[in-house]
Design a protein around this motif. Structure first.
Motif, PDB file in Angstrom:
ATOM      1  N   UNK A  73      35.756  31.553  38.947  1.00  0.00           N
ATOM      2  CA  UNK A  73      35.974  32.702  38.075  1.00  0.00           C
ATOM      3  C   UNK A  73      36.878  32.429  36.883  1.00  0.00           C
ATOM      4  N   UNK A  74      37.860  31.573  37.034  1.00  0.00           N
ATOM      5  CA  UNK A  74      38.740  31.289  35.900  1.00  0.00           C
ATOM      6  C   UNK A  74      37.957  30.681  34.745  1.00  0.00           C
ATOM      7  N   UNK A  75      37.017  29.805  35.059  1.00  0.00           N
ATOM      8  CA  UNK A  75      36.194  29.195  34.009  1.00  0.00           C
ATOM      9  C   UNK A  75      35.317  30.236  33.324  1.00  0.00           C
ATOM     10  N   UNK A  96      43.836  33.105  40.583  1.00  0.00           N
ATOM     11  CA  UNK A  96      42.771  33.412  39.621  1.00  0.00           C
ATOM     12  C   UNK A  96      43.115  34.662  38.833  1.00  0.00           C
ATOM     13  N   UNK A  97      43.579  35.693  39.518  1.00  0.00           N
ATOM     14  CA  UNK A  97      43.927  36.946  38.846  1.00  0.00           C
ATOM     15  C   UNK A  97      45.070  36.752  37.863  1.00  0.00           C
ATOM     16  N   UNK A  98      46.057  35.971  38.235  1.00  0.00           N
ATOM     17  CA  UNK A  98      47.184  35.729  37.326  1.00  0.00           C
ATOM     18  C   UNK A  98      46.738  34.976  36.076  1.00  0.00           C
ATOM     19  N   UNK A 105      46.377  39.021  27.316  1.00  0.00           N
ATOM     20  CA  UNK A 105      47.397  39.372  26.322  1.00  0.00           C
ATOM     21  C   UNK A 105      46.839  39.391  24.905  1.00  0.00           C
ATOM     22  N   UNK A 106      45.789  38.607  24.655  1.00  0.00           N
ATOM     23  CA  UNK A 106      45.184  38.607  23.317  1.00  0.00           C
ATOM     24  C   UNK A 106      43.657  38.715  23.382  1.00  0.00           C
ATOM     25  N   UNK A 107      43.147  39.338  24.439  1.00  0.00           N
ATOM     26  CA  UNK A 107      41.698  39.435  24.600  1.00  0.00           C
ATOM     27  C   UNK A 107      41.129  40.550  23.725  1.00  0.00           C
ATOM     28  N   UNK A 108      39.952  40.326  23.186  1.00  0.00           N
ATOM     29  CA  UNK A 108      39.252  41.353  22.412  1.00  0.00           C
ATOM     30  C   UNK A 108      38.541  42.332  23.344  1.00  0.00           C
ATOM     31  N   UNK A 109      38.090  41.847  24.489  1.00  0.00           N
ATOM     32  CA  UNK A 109      37.439  42.701  25.469  1.00  0.00           C
ATOM     33  C   UNK A 109      38.375  43.012  26.616  1.00  0.00           C
ATOM     34  N   UNK A 110      37.908  43.800  27.562  1.00  0.00           N
ATOM     35  CA  UNK A 110      38.685  44.156  28.749  1.00  0.00           C
ATOM     36  C   UNK A 110      38.570  43.041  29.781  1.00  0.00           C
ATOM     37  N   UNK A 111      39.677  42.633  30.357  1.00  0.00           N
ATOM     38  CA  UNK A 111      39.692  41.655  31.439  1.00  0.00           C
ATOM     39  C   UNK A 111      39.953  42.411  32.735  1.00  0.00           C
ATOM     40  N   UNK A 112      38.946  42.475  33.598  1.00  0.00           N
ATOM     41  CA  UNK A 112      39.025  43.332  34.785  1.00  0.00           C
ATOM     42  C   UNK A 112      38.588  42.570  36.032  1.00  0.00           C
ATOM     43  N   UNK A 113      39.481  41.767  36.617  1.00  0.00           N
ATOM     44  CA  UNK A 113      39.167  41.139  37.904  1.00  0.00           C
ATOM     45  C   UNK A 113      39.411  42.114  39.046  1.00  0.00           C
ATOM     46  N   UNK A 114      39.098  41.698  40.261  1.00  0.00           N
ATOM     47  CA  UNK A 114      39.445  42.439  41.479  1.00  0.00           C
ATOM     48  C   UNK A 114      38.775  43.808  41.563  1.00  0.00           C
ATOM     49  N   UNK A 115      37.517  43.902  41.110  1.00  0.00           N
ATOM     50  CA  UNK A 115      36.834  45.198  41.064  1.00  0.00           C
ATOM     51  C   UNK A 115      35.931  45.447  42.267  1.00  0.00           C
ATOM     52  N   UNK A 116      36.194  44.791  43.384  1.00  0.00           N
ATOM     53  CA  UNK A 116      35.342  44.960  44.553  1.00  0.00           C
ATOM     54  C   UNK A 116      35.847  46.045  45.482  1.00  0.00           C
ATOM     55  N   UNK A 117      35.858  45.723  46.765  1.00  0.00           N
ATOM     56  CA  UNK A 117      36.280  46.679  47.790  1.00  0.00           C
ATOM     57  C   UNK A 117      37.778  46.584  48.046  1.00  0.00           C
ATOM     58  N   UNK A 118      38.256  45.364  48.318  1.00  0.00           N
ATOM     59  CA  UNK A 118      39.682  45.139  48.544  1.00  0.00           C
ATOM     60  C   UNK A 118      40.027  43.715  48.106  1.00  0.00           C
ATOM     61  N   UNK A 119      40.643  43.542  46.972  1.00  0.00           N
ATOM     62  CA  UNK A 119      41.153  44.571  46.068  1.00  0.00           C
ATOM     63  C   UNK A 119      40.015  45.271  45.313  1.00  0.00           C
ATOM     64  N   UNK A 120      40.311  46.452  44.855  1.00  0.00           N
ATOM     65  CA  UNK A 120      39.320  47.247  44.136  1.00  0.00           C
ATOM     66  C   UNK A 120      39.415  48.689  44.583  1.00  0.00           C
TER      67      UNK A 120
END
Length: 356
Positions: A73-75, A96-98, A105-120
């Motif tokens: 996921x980091x890649x 990976x989340x960190x 901090x400088x992304x043009x789009x939204x960075x949204x990891x952890x969107x599953x069940x847990x975490x999520x």
């Protein structure tokens, strides 16, 4: 946000693509193997272990959803960040989340990891319960993805990624205890609980709280996440990983476990979230307890773990598209309003199909 690429077309990725298509998105699915021909969206094949092989595919869409193993996921997030598009994933992996948070901090789009069940989803529920208190002293989040008809001493079937399960069983766990962020060992703090008369055991596993410890530091003194299993499971897992030293052979450990306990179709996902504290100056407790079973989605019967996980991330993507969530920076699951999530086309399944 209209066009989204889904990377990884396993059970969850395929269903997420179908749900996104049903919610009005233009979807392109990419996997290392050829996808079924009856999917309602475009599919491609490429080597997803190499970012250069899918970099061009992320140049034009509005967003990417990674349903790949956590270590890839980091890649993917790096490519999405460079392309300036939204990024979503299902990871429970803390490093990976960190890394993704740093990119935001400088992304043009939204960075949204952890969107599953847990975490999520479990964090969305936990935040909603905490908000009901003027002074919340504790919040406990528990999730268990289990066979409905367990067999053997382990009482388990690997309906989820073996890499993810091994990772959360062995990595340290972040908790809030007495107002401090602490790191505790996995497969500890064992407790007994009952849901609809079924006895379960819960124990610490990593990643389930996402970013909640940092968010609620100084506000909620005690918070932890635990995985639920049938009684006896955690003792066997501690023996397997620590006495047999399989903790040093993670890939082989996953292969052994899946070979012994392959996936089942009749599963159940238990969610047990509770909070305690003061409401109107009186001590109170609030609970969210559900049992989710397989349902028919998009014309096919889906396992509970597949539809709950896919519905969680697709519901969040719907909210971003419709303006209910930010479209840049870093998304914390605890910042997602539960009412808004349950009002989405896909997220409403959590309200419609939860027993108890």
């Amino acid at each position: 946000m209209k066009h989204i690429v889904v990377l990884g077309l396993g059970k969850v990725g395929t269903l997420a693509g179908e749900l996104l298509h049903g919610a009005g998105f233009d979807v392109t699915g990419i996997d290392m193997r050829a996808a079924p021909s009856d999917l309602p969206f475009i599919t491609k094949t490429c080597d997803l272990s190499s970012p250069s092989s899918f970099e061009a595919d992320l140049a034009k869409p509005d967003a990417v959803l990674s349903c790949l193993p956590y270590h890839l996921n980091t890649s993917v997030a790096t490519v999405a960040h460079a392309a300036g598009i939204h990024y979503f994933d299902l990871t429970e992996d803390v490093p990976t989340t960190r890394a993704i948070m740093a990119m935001s901090s400088d992304s043009k789009g939204l960075m949204a990891p952890q969107c599953g069940l847990a975490p999520g989803f479990v964090g969305i529920v936990g935040a909603d319960l905490i908000a009901q208190f003027s002074d919340c002293r504790a919040c406990k989040m528990r999730v268990g993805a289990l066979p409905q008809n367990p067999t053997g001493l382990m009482g388990y079937s690997f309906n989820w990624s073996p890499e993810g399960v091994v990772n959360e069983y062995l990595n340290d766990c972040e908790v809030l205890e007495d107002g401090q962020i602490k790191s505790v060992s996995p497969m500890e703090w064992i407790e007994k609980l009952y849901i609809d008369g079924t006895e379960l055991e819960a124990f610490t596993t990593s990643g389930g709280l996402g970013t909640m410890c940092e968010t609620y530091l100084g506000r909620v003194p005690n918070m932890d996440y635990k995985t639920m299993r049938y009684p006896g499971h955690v003792g066997l897992m501690n023996f397997f990983f620590h006495e047999l030293l399989m903790r040093d052979r993670r890939r082989e450990a996953g292969e052994i476990l899946v070979n012994a306990k392959p996936p089942v179709e009749d599963d159940i996902v238990y969610v047990h979230v509770s909070a305690e504290g003061l409401i109107n100056e009186r001590l109170a407790r609030r609970e969210f307890v559900r049992g989710y079973k397989p349902i028919e989605v998009a014309g096919k019967r889906r396992t509970a773990i597949a539809w709950t996980t896919a519905s969680s991330v697709v519901g969040i993507i719907e909210m971003v598209r419709d303006g209910g969530l930010p479209n840049s920076g870093f998304l914390k699951q605890e910042d997602v309003p539960l009412a808004g999530f349950l009002a989405t086309t896909t997220g409403s399944s959590y309200e419609d199909y939860g027993a108890f």
